[in-house]
Design a protein around this motif. Sequence first.
Motif, PDB file in Angstrom:
ATOM      1  N   GLN A   1      35.071  42.184  21.832  1.00  0.00           N
ATOM      2  CA  GLN A   1      34.581  42.777  23.186  1.00  0.00           C
ATOM      3  C   GLN A   1      34.535  42.043  23.734  1.00  0.00           C
ATOM      4  O   GLN A   1      33.373  42.375  24.840  1.00  0.00           O
ATOM      5  CB  GLN A   1      34.047  43.885  23.254  1.00  0.00           C
ATOM      6  CG  GLN A   1      34.937  44.856  22.095  1.00  0.00           C
ATOM      7  CD  GLN A   1      33.388  46.404  22.404  1.00  0.00           C
ATOM      8  OE1 GLN A   1      31.939  46.117  22.485  1.00  0.00           O
ATOM      9  NE2 GLN A   1      33.748  47.230  20.997  1.00  0.00           N
ATOM     10  N   CYS A   2      34.899  40.575  24.136  1.00  0.00           N
ATOM     11  CA  CYS A   2      34.541  39.490  25.088  1.00  0.00           C
ATOM     12  C   CYS A   2      35.362  39.751  26.036  1.00  0.00           C
ATOM     13  O   CYS A   2      36.453  39.654  25.913  1.00  0.00           O
ATOM     14  CB  CYS A   2      35.138  38.270  24.569  1.00  0.00           C
ATOM     15  SG  CYS A   2      34.667  36.816  25.347  1.00  0.00           S
ATOM     16  N   PRO A   3      34.487  39.534  27.262  1.00  0.00           N
ATOM     17  CA  PRO A   3      35.214  39.987  28.979  1.00  0.00           C
ATOM     18  C   PRO A   3      36.095  38.654  28.890  1.00  0.00           C
ATOM     19  O   PRO A   3      37.194  38.747  30.135  1.00  0.00           O
ATOM     20  CB  PRO A   3      34.231  39.622  29.867  1.00  0.00           C
ATOM     21  CG  PRO A   3      32.617  39.291  29.093  1.00  0.00           C
ATOM     22  CD  PRO A   3      33.210  39.335  27.306  1.00  0.00           C
ATOM     23  N   ALA A   4      36.152  37.474  28.990  1.00  0.00           N
ATOM     24  CA  ALA A   4      36.922  35.998  28.900  1.00  0.00           C
ATOM     25  C   ALA A   4      37.916  35.854  28.104  1.00  0.00           C
ATOM     26  O   ALA A   4      37.421  36.980  26.253  1.00  0.00           O
ATOM     27  CB  ALA A   4      36.346  34.928  28.975  1.00  0.00           C
ATOM     28  N   ASP A   5      39.484  35.464  28.146  1.00  0.00           N
ATOM     29  CA  ASP A   5      40.017  35.128  26.518  1.00  0.00           C
ATOM     30  C   ASP A   5      39.616  34.254  25.863  1.00  0.00           C
ATOM     31  O   ASP A   5      39.834  33.148  26.188  1.00  0.00           O
ATOM     32  CB  ASP A   5      40.889  35.872  27.517  1.00  0.00           C
ATOM     33  CG  ASP A   5      42.027  36.541  28.029  1.00  0.00           C
ATOM     34  OD1 ASP A   5      41.756  37.725  27.751  1.00  0.00           O
ATOM     35  OD2 ASP A   5      42.294  36.623  28.621  1.00  0.00           O
ATOM     36  N   ILE A   6      39.849  34.247  24.942  1.00  0.00           N
ATOM     37  CA  ILE A   6      39.850  33.633  23.663  1.00  0.00           C
ATOM     38  C   ILE A   6      40.940  32.866  23.073  1.00  0.00           C
ATOM     39  O   ILE A   6      41.581  34.147  22.364  1.00  0.00           O
ATOM     40  CB  ILE A   6      38.982  33.875  22.439  1.00  0.00           C
ATOM     41  CG1 ILE A   6      37.715  34.474  22.637  1.00  0.00           C
ATOM     42  CG2 ILE A   6      38.348  33.155  21.515  1.00  0.00           C
ATOM     43  CD1 ILE A   6      36.624  34.897  21.563  1.00  0.00           C
ATOM     44  N   THR A   7      41.581  31.632  23.613  1.00  0.00           N
ATOM     45  CA  THR A   7      43.251  31.225  23.197  1.00  0.00           C
ATOM     46  C   THR A   7      42.458  30.434  22.150  1.00  0.00           C
ATOM     47  O   THR A   7      41.142  29.197  22.416  1.00  0.00           O
ATOM     48  CB  THR A   7      43.309  30.855  23.954  1.00  0.00           C
ATOM     49  OG1 THR A   7      42.966  30.236  25.012  1.00  0.00           O
ATOM     50  CG2 THR A   7      43.552  31.924  25.198  1.00  0.00           C
ATOM     51  N   LEU A   8      44.234  29.621  21.921  1.00  0.00           N
ATOM     52  CA  LEU A   8      43.598  28.500  21.247  1.00  0.00           C
ATOM     53  C   LEU A   8      43.356  27.272  21.871  1.00  0.00           C
ATOM     54  O   LEU A   8      42.690  25.894  21.075  1.00  0.00           O
ATOM     55  CB  LEU A   8      45.072  28.681  20.531  1.00  0.00           C
ATOM     56  CG  LEU A   8      45.135  27.358  19.077  1.00  0.00           C
ATOM     57  CD1 LEU A   8      44.267  27.322  18.332  1.00  0.00           C
ATOM     58  CD2 LEU A   8      47.116  27.157  18.596  1.00  0.00           C
ATOM     59  N   ARG A   9      43.647  27.510  22.883  1.00  0.00           N
ATOM     60  CA  ARG A   9      43.491  26.127  24.148  1.00  0.00           C
ATOM     61  C   ARG A   9      42.283  26.019  24.441  1.00  0.00           C
ATOM     62  O   ARG A   9      41.474  25.348  24.011  1.00  0.00           O
ATOM     63  CB  ARG A   9      44.706  26.407  25.162  1.00  0.00           C
ATOM     64  CG  ARG A   9      44.106  25.278  25.688  1.00  0.00           C
ATOM     65  CD  ARG A   9      45.046  25.507  27.468  1.00  0.00           C
ATOM     66  NE  ARG A   9      44.855  24.130  28.097  1.00  0.00           N
ATOM     67  CZ  ARG A   9      44.054  24.526  29.547  1.00  0.00           C
ATOM     68  NH1 ARG A   9      43.975  25.468  29.699  1.00  0.00           N
ATOM     69  NH2 ARG A   9      43.856  23.681  29.824  1.00  0.00           N
ATOM     70  N   GLY A  10      41.468  27.017  24.232  1.00  0.00           N
ATOM     71  CA  GLY A  10      40.000  27.133  24.818  1.00  0.00           C
ATOM     72  C   GLY A  10      39.270  26.525  23.759  1.00  0.00           C
ATOM     73  O   GLY A  10      38.107  25.423  23.797  1.00  0.00           O
ATOM     74  N   LEU A  11      39.716  26.586  22.010  1.00  0.00           N
ATOM     75  CA  LEU A  11      39.633  26.404  21.501  1.00  0.00           C
ATOM     76  C   LEU A  11      39.695  24.754  20.303  1.00  0.00           C
ATOM     77  O   LEU A  11      38.717  23.861  20.222  1.00  0.00           O
ATOM     78  CB  LEU A  11      39.646  27.391  19.809  1.00  0.00           C
ATOM     79  CG  LEU A  11      38.968  28.208  19.677  1.00  0.00           C
ATOM     80  CD1 LEU A  11      39.437  29.338  18.703  1.00  0.00           C
ATOM     81  CD2 LEU A  11      37.415  28.624  19.708  1.00  0.00           C
TER      82      LEU A  11
ATOM     83  N   GLN B   1      29.740  27.642  24.312  1.00  0.00           N
ATOM     84  CA  GLN B   1      28.810  28.358  24.117  1.00  0.00           C
ATOM     85  C   GLN B   1      29.149  29.958  24.169  1.00  0.00           C
ATOM     86  O   GLN B   1      28.703  31.058  23.742  1.00  0.00           O
ATOM     87  CB  GLN B   1      27.730  27.932  25.237  1.00  0.00           C
ATOM     88  CG  GLN B   1      26.742  28.839  25.191  1.00  0.00           C
ATOM     89  CD  GLN B   1      25.547  28.762  26.075  1.00  0.00           C
ATOM     90  OE1 GLN B   1      25.481  27.297  27.160  1.00  0.00           O
ATOM     91  NE2 GLN B   1      24.483  28.306  26.116  1.00  0.00           N
ATOM     92  N   PHE B   2      29.475  30.352  25.131  1.00  0.00           N
ATOM     93  CA  PHE B   2      29.676  32.046  25.580  1.00  0.00           C
ATOM     94  C   PHE B   2      30.954  32.431  24.776  1.00  0.00           C
ATOM     95  O   PHE B   2      30.549  33.074  23.362  1.00  0.00           O
ATOM     96  CB  PHE B   2      30.681  31.942  26.766  1.00  0.00           C
ATOM     97  CG  PHE B   2      31.191  33.801  26.957  1.00  0.00           C
ATOM     98  CD1 PHE B   2      30.240  33.790  26.914  1.00  0.00           C
ATOM     99  CD2 PHE B   2      31.929  34.493  26.490  1.00  0.00           C
ATOM    100  CE1 PHE B   2      30.115  35.615  27.848  1.00  0.00           C
ATOM    101  CE2 PHE B   2      32.629  35.614  26.977  1.00  0.00           C
ATOM    102  CZ  PHE B   2      31.566  36.071  27.547  1.00  0.00           C
ATOM    103  N   PHE B   3      31.969  31.407  24.294  1.00  0.00           N
ATOM    104  CA  PHE B   3      32.089  32.179  22.964  1.00  0.00           C
ATOM    105  C   PHE B   3      31.838  32.443  21.334  1.00  0.00           C
ATOM    106  O   PHE B   3      31.300  32.898  20.735  1.00  0.00           O
ATOM    107  CB  PHE B   3      33.946  31.063  22.818  1.00  0.00           C
ATOM    108  CG  PHE B   3      34.874  31.691  23.849  1.00  0.00           C
ATOM    109  CD1 PHE B   3      35.129  32.665  24.364  1.00  0.00           C
ATOM    110  CD2 PHE B   3      35.928  30.855  24.697  1.00  0.00           C
ATOM    111  CE1 PHE B   3      35.649  32.914  25.611  1.00  0.00           C
ATOM    112  CE2 PHE B   3      36.784  30.038  25.368  1.00  0.00           C
ATOM    113  CZ  PHE B   3      36.904  31.462  25.348  1.00  0.00           C
ATOM    114  N   LEU B   4      31.381  30.879  21.400  1.00  0.00           N
ATOM    115  CA  LEU B   4      30.464  30.905  19.810  1.00  0.00           C
ATOM    116  C   LEU B   4      29.073  32.375  20.215  1.00  0.00           C
ATOM    117  O   LEU B   4      29.218  32.853  19.118  1.00  0.00           O
ATOM    118  CB  LEU B   4      29.333  29.957  20.122  1.00  0.00           C
ATOM    119  CG  LEU B   4      30.636  28.837  19.625  1.00  0.00           C
ATOM    120  CD1 LEU B   4      29.913  27.752  18.930  1.00  0.00           C
ATOM    121  CD2 LEU B   4      30.689  28.994  18.306  1.00  0.00           C
ATOM    122  N   SER B   5      28.930  32.384  20.991  1.00  0.00           N
ATOM    123  CA  SER B   5      27.876  33.412  21.460  1.00  0.00           C
ATOM    124  C   SER B   5      28.370  34.844  21.139  1.00  0.00           C
ATOM    125  O   SER B   5      27.658  35.472  20.741  1.00  0.00           O
ATOM    126  CB  SER B   5      27.455  33.710  22.949  1.00  0.00           C
ATOM    127  OG  SER B   5      26.074  34.765  23.044  1.00  0.00           O
TER     128      SER B   5
END
Length: 104
Positions: free
Chosen positions: A3-13, A22-26
Motif C-alpha cells: 500500500q505504498c503511494p509511490a510506485d516501487i520499480t526495479l529501476r528505482g531499486l 528511504q521512503f521505499f525502505l520505510s
Amino acid sequence: MLQCPADITLRGLLKPQGDRTQFFLSVILNFCLHKDSKINELRPIGEELTLLDEQRRGLEDKISQLNAEIAEYNDARESELPLVQEVDGKVKELRQKIADLNNH
C-alpha cells in the motif's frame, strides 16, 4: 500489498535516489513490522487450535477404544446367551416345581 503511494520499480531499486530509497525502505520495514505483529496476534490462536486438535485425537482414540470394548462385551453376551437361556429355563422349572410343591 505494501500500500505504498509511490510506485516501487526495479529501476528505482537499481538506481536509488536518497529520498525515494528511504521512503521505499520505510514502507517495506513498516510492512514487515505489521506482518510480524499480526503473526504474533495469531500465534496464540494457532497454539490453541493445535491443543484442540491433540485433544480431538485423544478423544477419538478413546472413542475407538470404548467401541472396541463394547464390541467385546457384545460378543461375550452373545457367546453366553445359550448358557443364560439354559439357566433361565432351569429357574422357570424350579419355580414351577416350588409352586407345585406349595399346592401339594
